[in-house]
Design a protein around this motif. Structure first.
Motif, PDB file in Angstrom:
ATOM      1  N   ARG A 191       0.822  -1.217   0.000  1.00 59.66           N
ATOM      2  CA  ARG A 191       0.000   0.000   0.000  1.00 59.66           C
ATOM      3  C   ARG A 191       0.846   1.252   0.000  1.00 59.66           C
ATOM      4  O   ARG A 191       0.336   2.342  -0.114  1.00 59.66           O
ATOM      5  CB  ARG A 191      -0.927  -0.015   1.214  1.00 59.66           C
ATOM      6  N   THR A 192       2.163   1.105   0.181  1.00 59.80           N
ATOM      7  CA  THR A 192       3.066   2.253   0.087  1.00 59.80           C
ATOM      8  C   THR A 192       3.248   2.605  -1.383  1.00 59.80           C
ATOM      9  O   THR A 192       3.468   1.705  -2.186  1.00 59.80           O
ATOM     10  CB  THR A 192       4.441   1.887   0.665  1.00 59.80           C
ATOM     11  N   PRO A 193       3.154   3.896  -1.751  1.00 61.60           N
ATOM     12  CA  PRO A 193       3.383   4.259  -3.156  1.00 61.60           C
ATOM     13  C   PRO A 193       4.759   3.793  -3.610  1.00 61.60           C
ATOM     14  O   PRO A 193       5.733   3.895  -2.854  1.00 61.60           O
ATOM     15  CB  PRO A 193       3.293   5.784  -3.154  1.00 61.60           C
ATOM     16  N   LEU A 194       4.823   3.269  -4.825  1.00 57.88           N
ATOM     17  CA  LEU A 194       6.067   2.681  -5.320  1.00 57.88           C
ATOM     18  C   LEU A 194       7.193   3.705  -5.381  1.00 57.88           C
ATOM     19  O   LEU A 194       8.362   3.380  -5.186  1.00 57.88           O
ATOM     20  CB  LEU A 194       5.807   2.076  -6.703  1.00 57.88           C
ATOM     21  N   GLU A 195       6.837   4.978  -5.631  1.00 54.98           N
ATOM     22  CA  GLU A 195       7.857   6.029  -5.691  1.00 54.98           C
ATOM     23  C   GLU A 195       8.568   6.144  -4.339  1.00 54.98           C
ATOM     24  O   GLU A 195       9.787   6.242  -4.272  1.00 54.98           O
ATOM     25  CB  GLU A 195       7.229   7.379  -6.046  1.00 54.98           C
ATOM     26  N   LEU A 196       7.775   6.107  -3.252  1.00 58.85           N
ATOM     27  CA  LEU A 196       8.371   6.194  -1.912  1.00 58.85           C
ATOM     28  C   LEU A 196       9.218   4.964  -1.619  1.00 58.85           C
ATOM     29  O   LEU A 196      10.285   5.060  -1.010  1.00 58.85           O
ATOM     30  CB  LEU A 196       7.274   6.328  -0.854  1.00 58.85           C
ATOM     31  N   THR A 197       8.721   3.807  -2.057  1.00 50.75           N
ATOM     32  CA  THR A 197       9.492   2.584  -1.867  1.00 50.75           C
ATOM     33  C   THR A 197      10.849   2.708  -2.546  1.00 50.75           C
ATOM     34  O   THR A 197      11.881   2.398  -1.945  1.00 50.75           O
ATOM     35  CB  THR A 197       8.722   1.390  -2.450  1.00 50.75           C
ATOM     36  N   CYS A 198      10.833   3.186  -3.788  1.00 50.08           N
ATOM     37  CA  CYS A 198      12.088   3.343  -4.531  1.00 50.08           C
ATOM     38  C   CYS A 198      13.015   4.323  -3.804  1.00 50.08           C
ATOM     39  O   CYS A 198      14.212   4.060  -3.651  1.00 50.08           O
ATOM     40  CB  CYS A 198      11.813   3.867  -5.935  1.00 50.08           C
ATOM     41  N   ALA A 199      12.451   5.453  -3.387  1.00 56.11           N
ATOM     42  CA  ALA A 199      13.277   6.456  -2.722  1.00 56.11           C
ATOM     43  C   ALA A 199      13.888   5.872  -1.451  1.00 56.11           C
ATOM     44  O   ALA A 199      15.072   6.086  -1.168  1.00 56.11           O
ATOM     45  CB  ALA A 199      12.435   7.688  -2.404  1.00 56.11           C
ATOM     46  N   THR A 200      13.097   5.102  -0.697  1.00 54.43           N
ATOM     47  CA  THR A 200      13.609   4.515   0.538  1.00 54.43           C
ATOM     48  C   THR A 200      14.733   3.535   0.254  1.00 54.43           C
ATOM     49  O   THR A 200      15.747   3.508   0.950  1.00 54.43           O
ATOM     50  CB  THR A 200      12.482   3.801   1.298  1.00 54.43           C
ATOM     51  N   LYS A 201      14.540   2.722  -0.785  1.00 55.26           N
ATOM     52  CA  LYS A 201      15.595   1.765  -1.134  1.00 55.26           C
ATOM     53  C   LYS A 201      16.877   2.505  -1.516  1.00 55.26           C
ATOM     54  O   LYS A 201      17.975   2.076  -1.166  1.00 55.26           O
ATOM     55  CB  LYS A 201      15.138   0.862  -2.281  1.00 55.26           C
ATOM     56  N   ALA A 202      16.711   3.632  -2.227  1.00 54.84           N
ATOM     57  CA  ALA A 202      17.891   4.409  -2.621  1.00 54.84           C
ATOM     58  C   ALA A 202      18.579   4.988  -1.393  1.00 54.84           C
ATOM     59  O   ALA A 202      19.810   4.992  -1.314  1.00 54.84           O
ATOM     60  CB  ALA A 202      17.485   5.519  -3.584  1.00 54.84           C
ATOM     61  N   VAL A 203      17.792   5.459  -0.435  1.00 51.10           N
ATOM     62  CA  VAL A 203      18.392   6.008   0.782  1.00 51.10           C
ATOM     63  C   VAL A 203      19.170   4.914   1.512  1.00 51.10           C
ATOM     64  O   VAL A 203      20.319   5.110   1.933  1.00 51.10           O
ATOM     65  CB  VAL A 203      17.299   6.598   1.698  1.00 51.10           C
ATOM     66  N   ALA A 204      18.561   3.732   1.615  1.00 46.30           N
ATOM     67  CA  ALA A 204      19.243   2.621   2.281  1.00 46.30           C
ATOM     68  C   ALA A 204      20.541   2.294   1.554  1.00 46.30           C
ATOM     69  O   ALA A 204      21.577   2.048   2.178  1.00 46.30           O
ATOM     70  CB  ALA A 204      18.334   1.393   2.320  1.00 46.30           C
ATOM     71  N   HIS A 205      20.472   2.309   0.228  1.00 52.94           N
ATOM     72  CA  HIS A 205      21.667   2.014  -0.553  1.00 52.94           C
ATOM     73  C   HIS A 205      22.748   3.064  -0.315  1.00 52.94           C
ATOM     74  O   HIS A 205      23.917   2.742  -0.161  1.00 52.94           O
ATOM     75  CB  HIS A 205      21.321   1.940  -2.033  1.00 52.94           C
ATOM     76  N   TRP A 206      22.315   4.340  -0.267  1.00 54.62           N
ATOM     77  CA  TRP A 206      23.305   5.399  -0.067  1.00 54.62           C
ATOM     78  C   TRP A 206      23.954   5.262   1.307  1.00 54.62           C
ATOM     79  O   TRP A 206      25.161   5.410   1.454  1.00 54.62           O
ATOM     80  CB  TRP A 206      22.645   6.777  -0.216  1.00 54.62           C
ATOM     81  N   LEU A 207      23.136   4.927   2.316  1.00 56.69           N
ATOM     82  CA  LEU A 207      23.684   4.794   3.665  1.00 56.69           C
ATOM     83  C   LEU A 207      24.693   3.656   3.745  1.00 56.69           C
ATOM     84  O   LEU A 207      25.698   3.755   4.448  1.00 56.69           O
ATOM     85  CB  LEU A 207      22.553   4.549   4.673  1.00 56.69           C
ATOM     86  N   THR A 208      24.432   2.561   3.001  1.00 56.83           N
ATOM     87  CA  THR A 208      25.318   1.406   3.138  1.00 56.83           C
ATOM     88  C   THR A 208      26.433   1.392   2.104  1.00 56.83           C
ATOM     89  O   THR A 208      27.453   0.756   2.322  1.00 56.83           O
ATOM     90  CB  THR A 208      24.524   0.091   3.013  1.00 56.83           C
ATOM     91  N   ALA A 209      26.237   2.051   0.961  1.00 58.55           N
ATOM     92  CA  ALA A 209      27.274   2.013  -0.071  1.00 58.55           C
ATOM     93  C   ALA A 209      27.920   3.374  -0.295  1.00 58.55           C
ATOM     94  O   ALA A 209      29.100   3.450  -0.612  1.00 58.55           O
ATOM     95  CB  ALA A 209      26.683   1.495  -1.393  1.00 58.55           C
ATOM     96  N   GLY A 210      27.150   4.448  -0.152  1.00 58.13           N
ATOM     97  CA  GLY A 210      27.706   5.779  -0.404  1.00 58.13           C
ATOM     98  C   GLY A 210      28.497   6.308   0.773  1.00 58.13           C
ATOM     99  O   GLY A 210      29.614   6.804   0.612  1.00 58.13           O
ATOM    100  N   VAL A 211      27.939   6.190   1.964  1.00 56.85           N
ATOM    101  CA  VAL A 211      28.608   6.735   3.152  1.00 56.85           C
ATOM    102  C   VAL A 211      29.973   6.084   3.405  1.00 56.85           C
ATOM    103  O   VAL A 211      30.939   6.794   3.684  1.00 56.85           O
ATOM    104  CB  VAL A 211      27.681   6.626   4.378  1.00 56.85           C
ATOM    105  N   PRO A 212      30.111   4.752   3.256  1.00 55.83           N
ATOM    106  CA  PRO A 212      31.439   4.169   3.458  1.00 55.83           C
ATOM    107  C   PRO A 212      32.484   4.755   2.522  1.00 55.83           C
ATOM    108  O   PRO A 212      33.648   4.928   2.924  1.00 55.83           O
ATOM    109  CB  PRO A 212      31.213   2.681   3.155  1.00 55.83           C
ATOM    110  N   LEU A 213      32.071   5.075   1.290  1.00 55.33           N
ATOM    111  CA  LEU A 213      33.029   5.681   0.352  1.00 55.33           C
ATOM    112  C   LEU A 213      33.531   7.006   0.910  1.00 55.33           C
ATOM    113  O   LEU A 213      34.723   7.314   0.844  1.00 55.33           O
ATOM    114  CB  LEU A 213      32.366   5.938  -0.998  1.00 55.33           C
TER     115      LEU A 213
END
Lengths: 243, 194, 222
Positions: free
Chosen positions: C87-109
């Motif tokens: 029931r979560t809009p897919l756009e928000l889901t995508c944005a959340t996944k991107a944030v999670a990715h940035w936290l785990t892959a971008g921040v370590p860089l």
């Protein structure tokens, strides 16, 4: 004939068959006139005869951008109206756009050699067009990488629209980047306003190349529709063979 | 339509509250495609699927559970973490995860990573997903595959309970479901049994 | 909101545990930077001049490579279906996944940038400038690259094709990222102008990325 009738591929094919010879003729005539005018145009007092490259270069550069516009409209057709003809239009336009962009790059490079003393200059315009060329190639690679045209169409449509949003941003950043690293050798592109002696052949060539694009685009769309029909016939054959 | 190929046409069927529909047909007949179409995961070339009397503003997909061939489990997460995600994320009326794990007999290994589970245990965990979040429509694709006899009986009980609460089930299956169900046979020779 | 928190928690956990990709991106970044002196020669003055560019290129390639699996992994194990049916809009889901990715892959860089800056003979100010521009710019890389990751799912194809498609879209980020870093180190331009534009690019990608990615995921038909 209403637009909605054209939406039917069979009617579209019929129309293309009728219109195509005339379009080809018009293209050939305009191109001949344009070439004659270009040859008759006087040499530039600074650039000499090399200025005539402009008559090929500018129309190609104009089409390089125009074709992306055509593809963006087709992409809207694919995503909003889910129309198969829009897919075909986008797919047929991509290689043409890449070809025009390539020609714009090559002619620009040939023009640059006598003007700037080098074939390639990381000039803002050339760099943006190069990026545009790479994006065309990426789009073509995407079309070719996927077997099912319907699946590729949607993906390509989204990428085309994202590209349409991004192209101005890229153009802006490259301009900025270029002013930052401005090399001394680059002449001001554009220069003084064009004299009529140059403007008229240029406009004629512009019309000729646009007609060329329309002709080639319609022909490529026809080929693609036929190719897809063959594909679905073969799939039906396979399905019957399996049953 | 799948890959430009027509899979089925002329299907017309209805499932009412508290009943189940078993979709049968040979391999490649389009059972999975039909379920995915109902779940909104495949676009229908023509026609539509309507849910009467659900929560008005939600789409059908948002009121359905889909249990497919792939179990959607992350091997790196524990059994409980996997389950909690499927309770918290999709949206619906949540219930107690312990009870759900009890119902499928996985409560003893809730703390283990899902990577250690056998195929049957993974399937049980997927089934627990249906229990931990209440959604009226269950779309099940070969739900009893990989389950042993006891598991199948237990699952039949869970399905019966869901139907008794007024739920709906559409299941693609080869074998018997273990619950009373009308049958819809799909295949190249189309014969829709109402 | 709790649904998005659950998704964020899950993605971060998956990335950090065994089999996750958080560490690999960092290692790749390290490898690219270590490789550069072998190509350029151990000329410290040269490395110092090219340092910001090398760090930015490395970060860009690393974030591109790790993005590949953003949606593909979910698509392969079937959980993408369930994300779409949420029931979560897919756009928000995508944005959340991107944030999670940035936290785990971008921040370590960004975290290892100072160490790599040391290898490239960058001084403290230069390293800080590069790290700051990376903080502002890597979200834009993630959110633009996300479109490519979603296309990978639609096309069942990842890897090089994605790189070819996504890299041109990231050119502006690279230009302004490197420009802001060099502006801070050598001048003569002010740091503020390119840095503000970099931030603007990130903000724009927050809007374009999720919508385009969600549109791609809705079009997938398997």
């Amino acid at each position: 004939m209403a637009v909605i009738d054209l939406a039917n591929p069979t009617r579209f094919l019929k129309l293309v068959e009728r219109v195509l010879p005339w379009l080809a003729l018009a293209t050939a005539v305009t191109l001949a006139i344009g070439l004659q005018q270009s040859l008759a145009a006087p040499d530039d007092y600074q650039q000499g005869a090399t200025v005539k490259i402009m008559f090929i270069h500018v129309p190609n550069a104009w089409l390089a951008m125009f074709v992306w516009g055509v593809m963006s409209l087709s992409a809207l057709g694919t995503l909003v109206w889910r129309h198969p003809l829009a897919d075909v239009s986008a797919q047929a336009a991509a290689p043409l756009g890449a070809a025009f962009t390539f020609l714009a790059l090559v002619t620009g490079s040939l023009w640059g050699r006598p003007m700037w003393g080098t074939y390639w200059e990381w000039d803002a315009r050339m760099t943006s067009v190069l990026v545009l060329f790479v994006m065309y190639l990426g789009l073509i690679a995407l079309w070719r990488a996927v077997e099912d045209p319907a699946r590729a169409a949607r993906a390509a449509a989204i990428l085309t629209l994202v590209g349409a949003i991004n192209l101005p941003i890229i153009k802006f950043s490259v301009d900025w980047w270029n002013t930052l690293h401005q090399p001394a050798s680059v002449l001001r592109a554009g220069g003084p306003a064009l004299d009529n002696a140059f403007l008229i052949p240029l406009l004629t060539m512009g019309v000729a190349f646009s007609l060329l694009f329309v002709t080639l685009h319609l022909a490529a769309m026809r080929n693609e529709i036929l190719r897809r029909r063959i594909r679905s016939l073969r799939m039906m054959q396979a399905a019957q063979g399996a049953a | 339509m799948r890959g430009g190929r027509e899979v089925f046409c002329g299907l017309d069927f209805a499932v009412s509250a508290g009943t189940a529909l078993a979709v049968t047909g040979r391999n490649g007949a389009g059972k999975t495609s039909l379920l995915r179409l109902i779940a909104g995961l495949l676009p229908a070339a023509d026609g539509k699927v309507v849910l009467h009397g659900g929560e008005g503003e939600l789409t059908l997909a948002e009121q359905a559970h889909y249990l497919g061939h792939r179990d959607a489990l992350k091997p790196a997460l524990t059994v409980m973490e996997n389950l909690l995600f499927f309770r918290d994320f999709p949206g619906g009326t949540m219930s107690d995860p312990e009870t759900a794990l009890n119902a499928v007999g996985l409560n003893a290994i809730a703390h283990l990573p899902a990577a250690y589970l056998s195929a049957g245990q993974r399937r049980r965990l997927s089934i627990a997903r249906l229990l931990v979040l209440r959604r009226p429509l269950w779309l099940l694709d070969e739900p009893t595959a990989a389950l042993d006899a006891a598991g199948q009986t237990a699952f039949a009980g869970l399905m019966a309970h869901h139907l008794a609460e007024g739920g709906l089930i559409v299941a693609a299956t080869h074998g018997p479901l273990g619950i009373p169900a009308t049958t819809l046979h799909i295949g190249p020779a189309i014969e829709a049994v109402p | 909101m709790s649904a998005l928190a659950a998704l964020l928690r899950r993605d971060i956990r998956v990335a950090l545990r065994v089999g996750g990709g958080a560490l690999i991106g960092m290692l790749f970044f390290l490898t690219v930077v270590v490789l550069m002196p072998f190509a350029l020669g151990p000329d410290l003055a040269l490395l110092r001049r090219l340092g910001p560019a090398i760090l930015w290129l490395g970060a860009m390639l690393a974030s591109l490579l790790t993005l590949d699996r953003l949606f593909l992994a979910d698509s392969e194990d079937g959980s993408l279906d369930l994300l779409v049916m949420s029931r979560t809009p897919l756009e928000l889901t995508c944005a959340t996944k991107a944030v999670a990715h940035w936290l785990t892959a971008g921040v370590p860089l960004i975290v290892i940038t100072p160490a790599l800056g040391l290898l490239l003979n960058l001084d403290l100010l230069a390293t800080a400038a590069v790290a700051l521009t990376l903080i502002a710019g890597t979200p834009a890389l993630t959110f633009t690259g996300m479109i490519g990751a979603a296309l990978a799912v639609t096309l069942h194809r990842g890897g090089l094709l994605l790189a070819v498609i996504v890299v041109p879209l990231s050119i502006p980020v690279l230009i302004f990222g490197v420009a802001a870093s060099t502006a801070a180190i050598t001048g003569p331009l002010s740091f503020g102008t390119p840095f503000s534009i970099l931030c603007a690019l990130s903000l724009a990608s927050f809007v374009i990325g999720p919508f385009a990615a969600a549109a791609c995921l809705r079009q997938r038909m398997d």
